[in-house]
Design a protein around this motif. Structure first.
Motif, PDB file in Angstrom:
ATOM      1  N   THR A   1       0.818  -1.227   0.000  1.00 33.62           N
ATOM      2  CA  THR A   1       0.000   0.000   0.000  1.00 33.62           C
ATOM      3  C   THR A   1       0.844   1.266   0.000  1.00 33.62           C
ATOM      4  OG1 THR A   1      -0.063   0.080   2.412  1.00 33.62           O
ATOM      5  CG2 THR A   1      -1.818  -1.175   1.297  1.00 33.62           C
ATOM      6  N   GLY A   2       2.148   1.100   0.260  1.00 33.97           N
ATOM      7  CA  GLY A   2       3.019   2.267   0.373  1.00 33.97           C
ATOM      8  C   GLY A   2       3.156   2.751   1.806  1.00 33.97           C
ATOM      9  N   VAL A   3       2.395   2.132   2.709  1.00 37.00           N
ATOM     10  CA  VAL A   3       2.455   2.491   4.133  1.00 37.00           C
ATOM     11  C   VAL A   3       3.442   1.563   4.844  1.00 37.00           C
ATOM     12  CG1 VAL A   3       1.151   2.579   6.294  1.00 37.00           C
ATOM     13  CG2 VAL A   3       0.092   3.368   4.165  1.00 37.00           C
ATOM     14  N   THR A   4       4.331   2.140   5.609  1.00 31.37           N
ATOM     15  CA  THR A   4       5.285   1.335   6.390  1.00 31.37           C
ATOM     16  C   THR A   4       5.247   1.764   7.849  1.00 31.37           C
ATOM     17  OG1 THR A   4       7.083   2.888   5.898  1.00 31.37           O
ATOM     18  CG2 THR A   4       6.841   0.988   4.437  1.00 31.37           C
ATOM     19  N   ILE A   5       5.511   0.821   8.723  1.00 32.85           N
ATOM     20  CA  ILE A   5       5.578   1.111  10.156  1.00 32.85           C
ATOM     21  C   ILE A   5       6.900   0.585  10.692  1.00 32.85           C
ATOM     22  CG2 ILE A   5       3.065   1.020  10.462  1.00 32.85           C
ATOM     23  CD1 ILE A   5       3.413  -1.788  11.627  1.00 32.85           C
ATOM     24  N   SER A   6       7.167   0.884  11.948  1.00 30.38           N
ATOM     25  CA  SER A   6       8.405   0.420  12.574  1.00 30.38           C
ATOM     26  C   SER A   6       8.427  -1.114  12.644  1.00 30.38           C
ATOM     27  CB  SER A   6       8.512   1.000  13.984  1.00 30.38           C
ATOM     28  OG  SER A   6       9.571   0.387  14.691  1.00 30.38           O
ATOM     29  N   LYS A   7       9.601  -1.657  12.476  1.00 30.88           N
ATOM     30  CA  LYS A   7       9.759  -3.109  12.553  1.00 30.88           C
ATOM     31  C   LYS A   7       9.887  -3.601  13.991  1.00 30.88           C
ATOM     32  CE  LYS A   7      11.991  -3.445   8.015  1.00 30.88           C
ATOM     33  NZ  LYS A   7      13.193  -3.900   7.281  1.00 30.88           N
ATOM     34  N   ASP A   8       9.848  -2.664  14.937  1.00 31.77           N
ATOM     35  CA  ASP A   8       9.991  -3.055  16.346  1.00 31.77           C
ATOM     36  C   ASP A   8       8.821  -3.930  16.768  1.00 31.77           C
ATOM     37  OD1 ASP A   8      12.247  -1.530  16.447  1.00 31.77           O
ATOM     38  OD2 ASP A   8      11.285   0.188  17.423  1.00 31.77           O
TER      39      ASP A   8
ATOM     40  N   ASN B   1       6.194 -10.909  19.999  1.00 29.34           N
ATOM     41  CA  ASN B   1       6.672 -10.969  18.614  1.00 29.34           C
ATOM     42  C   ASN B   1       5.666 -10.345  17.634  1.00 29.34           C
ATOM     43  OD1 ASN B   1       8.796 -11.572  16.848  1.00 29.34           O
ATOM     44  ND2 ASN B   1       7.756 -13.450  16.149  1.00 29.34           N
ATOM     45  N   LYS B   2       4.968  -9.338  18.134  1.00 29.75           N
ATOM     46  CA  LYS B   2       4.028  -8.610  17.275  1.00 29.75           C
ATOM     47  C   LYS B   2       4.507  -7.176  17.082  1.00 29.75           C
ATOM     48  CE  LYS B   2      -0.179 -11.214  18.314  1.00 29.75           C
ATOM     49  NZ  LYS B   2      -1.595 -11.109  18.772  1.00 29.75           N
ATOM     50  N   PHE B   3       4.202  -6.606  15.902  1.00 31.61           N
ATOM     51  CA  PHE B   3       4.645  -5.247  15.621  1.00 31.61           C
ATOM     52  C   PHE B   3       3.961  -4.271  16.571  1.00 31.61           C
ATOM     53  CE2 PHE B   3       5.408  -7.442  11.578  1.00 31.61           C
ATOM     54  CZ  PHE B   3       6.709  -7.042  11.312  1.00 31.61           C
ATOM     55  N   LYS B   4       4.757  -3.420  17.201  1.00 22.88           N
ATOM     56  CA  LYS B   4       4.230  -2.495  18.207  1.00 22.88           C
ATOM     57  C   LYS B   4       3.274  -1.459  17.610  1.00 22.88           C
ATOM     58  CE  LYS B   4       8.228  -2.757  21.324  1.00 22.88           C
ATOM     59  NZ  LYS B   4       9.311  -1.967  21.975  1.00 22.88           N
ATOM     60  N   GLU B   5       3.493  -1.077  16.378  1.00 24.73           N
ATOM     61  CA  GLU B   5       2.699   0.009  15.789  1.00 24.73           C
ATOM     62  C   GLU B   5       1.489  -0.492  14.984  1.00 24.73           C
ATOM     63  OE1 GLU B   5       6.160   3.441  15.386  1.00 24.73           O
ATOM     64  OE2 GLU B   5       5.259   2.623  13.570  1.00 24.73           O
ATOM     65  N   TRP B   6       1.165  -1.768  15.166  1.00 27.25           N
ATOM     66  CA  TRP B   6       0.030  -2.331  14.412  1.00 27.25           C
ATOM     67  C   TRP B   6      -1.071  -2.769  15.365  1.00 27.25           C
ATOM     68  CZ3 TRP B   6      -1.558  -1.880   9.711  1.00 27.25           C
ATOM     69  CH2 TRP B   6      -2.527  -2.752   9.189  1.00 27.25           C
ATOM     70  N   ASP B   7      -2.304  -2.321  15.082  1.00 29.90           N
ATOM     71  CA  ASP B   7      -3.463  -2.725  15.881  1.00 29.90           C
ATOM     72  C   ASP B   7      -4.029  -4.002  15.268  1.00 29.90           C
ATOM     73  OD1 ASP B   7      -5.978  -3.054  17.032  1.00 29.90           O
ATOM     74  OD2 ASP B   7      -6.354  -0.898  17.194  1.00 29.90           O
ATOM     75  N   TYR B   8      -3.744  -5.142  15.885  1.00 29.78           N
ATOM     76  CA  TYR B   8      -4.123  -6.432  15.318  1.00 29.78           C
ATOM     77  C   TYR B   8      -5.623  -6.684  15.399  1.00 29.78           C
ATOM     78  CZ  TYR B   8       0.744  -7.775  14.719  1.00 29.78           C
ATOM     79  OH  TYR B   8       2.050  -7.849  14.293  1.00 29.78           O
ATOM     80  N   LYS B   9      -6.296  -6.077  16.365  1.00 27.39           N
ATOM     81  CA  LYS B   9      -7.746  -6.277  16.476  1.00 27.39           C
ATOM     82  C   LYS B   9      -8.493  -5.573  15.342  1.00 27.39           C
ATOM     83  CE  LYS B   9      -8.107  -7.005  21.473  1.00 27.39           C
ATOM     84  NZ  LYS B   9      -8.702  -6.499  22.739  1.00 27.39           N
TER      85      LYS B   9
ATOM     86  N   ARG C   1       2.361   8.374  14.860  1.00 24.80           N
ATOM     87  CA  ARG C   1       2.327   9.640  14.129  1.00 24.80           C
ATOM     88  C   ARG C   1       1.786   9.418  12.705  1.00 24.80           C
ATOM     89  NH1 ARG C   1       7.528  13.255  12.244  1.00 24.80           N
ATOM     90  NH2 ARG C   1       6.348  15.092  11.534  1.00 24.80           N
ATOM     91  N   ASN C   2       0.881  10.301  12.274  1.00 26.45           N
ATOM     92  CA  ASN C   2       0.246  10.229  10.947  1.00 26.45           C
ATOM     93  C   ASN C   2      -0.597   8.961  10.758  1.00 26.45           C
ATOM     94  OD1 ASN C   2       1.353  12.684  10.055  1.00 26.45           O
ATOM     95  ND2 ASN C   2       3.240  11.673   9.387  1.00 26.45           N
ATOM     96  N   ALA C   3      -1.069   8.380  11.867  1.00 27.77           N
ATOM     97  CA  ALA C   3      -1.854   7.141  11.786  1.00 27.77           C
ATOM     98  C   ALA C   3      -3.126   7.344  10.966  1.00 27.77           C
ATOM     99  CB  ALA C   3      -2.193   6.646  13.188  1.00 27.77           C
ATOM    100  N   THR C   4      -3.799   8.470  11.163  1.00 27.93           N
ATOM    101  CA  THR C   4      -5.058   8.732  10.445  1.00 27.93           C
ATOM    102  C   THR C   4      -4.833   8.744   8.935  1.00 27.93           C
ATOM    103  OG1 THR C   4      -5.917  10.024  12.294  1.00 27.93           O
ATOM    104  CG2 THR C   4      -6.974  10.337  10.156  1.00 27.93           C
TER     105      THR C   4
END
Length: 447
Positions: A38-45, A50-58, A67-70
């Motif tokens: 999609t062209g959107v990237t988040i931190s690999k942390d 073992n889940k990405f911190k910046e991703w809402d899995y629910k 930042r810039n989540a919206t």
């Protein structure tokens, strides 16, 4: 209620957003797996699970505290919508699109090489809406007021989808069953707001409970939109809607009131101490004496007055028909009309339309010349309107046409008003006027 009413908006019905090593992709699996970026990237942390911190899995989206989540989530949602639209178009034909084929189409969309044929009603209507905006507003020469009808319809459809918890597709509306549901819904009252299934509060843009004339306007826009869809080859036929509109939507003649010639003179002789009222009175009378629309009043130019066969005439191209026909209107000016212009120092554009009408109602009531009761009922109270309540600047044009319709040859009157169709001219006539039984005396003459 029909089946489409129960359809809930379900983003990601076919495709899902997933994170692939920090890159957010659209995931789809039919005869293979597609991971479209999609062209959107988040931190690999990652966290201790073992889940990405910046991703809402629910919720399958970027976490709101990023930042810039919206903005990122909107990009993701847009790609899911595009992907789902492609899949749904294939499913209409009974075909499940394969992953590699969907990837090619999305890549074409991303590169701008192709455009997806979306099945969503509102998505296509917004394209149609933009076309009408360009035609009616950007190109000039037409009143922007005409464009408001399309904005009103847009609001109406957003209200309909919200109240019925549905995201309409084109195939949902191209049948008489839906037209019946929509027709009935327009006539029902709306609440001020409702709670949506996702917990949001939706505030309605309209009150509903529309009268036949207003319902007819909504269907008029829908008719134009379906013609547009037919032109784009998104539907095969729109005749069913025209037939429905002709047989099911009955609009009775609108009760209107106008000034007789005698009343024009009585109003002219009534002097107001308030300068604003006196000026508004004169502008209104000028419309009664010339048939000017409000836009013509705003664009009035003294330079357009000339001599013609011993009388002053006002020759111009009405703003409403300027870009469509360019027909020149030649309006003879009565001595009273010229006297009014002199009193106004040839300045007609004094106040806004809304303010002018507000003052007009007050001054007409003050004269006590227009206090007789009409047959028009207030939609809320059922109380009959008095004449001054129904009079507005536009009734000046009605007065002009009604006072001349039985005196001036029709082709001549249409030259004054710049009408091309007799049926359009007839809409301005005040049919509440008494008949003149003396007209038949022409048959008594034996010369």
């Amino acid at each position: 209620m029909l089946h489409f009413i129960t359809l809930a908006k379900n983003k990601g019905m076919y495709c899902k957003a997933k994170v692939n090593n920090g890159s957010v992709v659209i995931y789809y699996s039919v005869n293979g797996i597609m991971r479209f970026p999609t062209g959107v990237t988040i931190s690999k942390d990652k966290n201790n699970q073992n889940k990405f911190k910046e991703w809402d899995y629910k919720k399958n989206r970027v976490a709101q505290d990023v930042r810039n989540a919206t903005k990122m989530n909107k990009t993701i949602a847009d790609w899911i919508t595009k992907a789902d639209d492609v899949v749904s178009q294939y499913l209409i034909d009974g075909i499940k699109i394969e992953s590699n084929e969907l990837s090619k189409i999305l890549t074409g969309l991303k590169d701008g090489n192709i455009k997806v044929k979306t099945s969503l009603f509102m998505s296509n209507f917004l394209d149609f809406y933009e076309r009408k905006r360009v035609q009616l507003v950007e190109r000039g020469g037409k009143s922007a007021e005409s464009f408001k009808t399309y904005g009103t319809f847009k609001n109406t459809m957003e209200d309909f989808q919200a109240e019925n918890n549905v995201e309409l597709k084109i195939k949902d509306v191209i049948n008489n069953d839906w037209l019946d549901v929509f027709h009935s819904w327009l006539a029902k009252p709306r609440p001020k707001e409702i709670n949506l299934p996702n917990g949001d509060v939706y505030k309605f843009k309209s009150l509903g409970k529309l009268k036949p004339a207003s319902i007819d306007k909504r269907f008029e826009v829908l008719t134009g939109f379906l013609s547009y869809l037919k032109e784009k080859k998104l539907i095969d036929d729109d005749a069913f809607l025209r037939n429905y509109k002709r047989t099911e939507i009955v609009v009775t003649s609108k009760i209107k009131t106008t000034l007789s010639i005698d009343e024009v003179h009585k109003l002219y002789k009534h002097k107001f101490e308030d300068e604003t009222k006196e000026k508004v009175k004169l502008v209104f009378l000028f419309s009664c004496l010339t048939g000017f629309r409000w836009k013509d009043i705003e664009e009035f130019k003294k330079e357009f007055i000339s001599d013609f066969k011993g009388r002053k005439v006002y020759k111009h191209i009405a703003s409403k028909t300027r870009s469509r026909t360019g027909k020149i209107a030649t309006i003879p000016l009565s001595d009273l009309a010229l006297e009014v212009l002199e009193k106004l120092n040839y300045e007609l554009k004094l106040f806004s339309n809304a303010y002018t009408n507000l003052i007009l109602h007050d001054l007409l009531k003050e004269t006590e010349l227009f206090n007789d009761v009409t047959l028009s009922e207030d939609s809320e109270t059922g109380k009959l309107h008095k004449r001054y309540e129904l009079l507005s600047m536009h009734r000046g044009r009605d007065s002009f046409i009604t006072n001349l319709i039985n005196i001036v040859p029709l082709h001549e009157l249409m030259s004054y008003t710049s009408h091309e169709k007799l049926s359009t001219l007839q809409k301005y006539i005040d049919y509440s006027r008494d008949i003149n039984p003396e007209y038949v005396t022409i048959f008594d003459k034996n010369e």
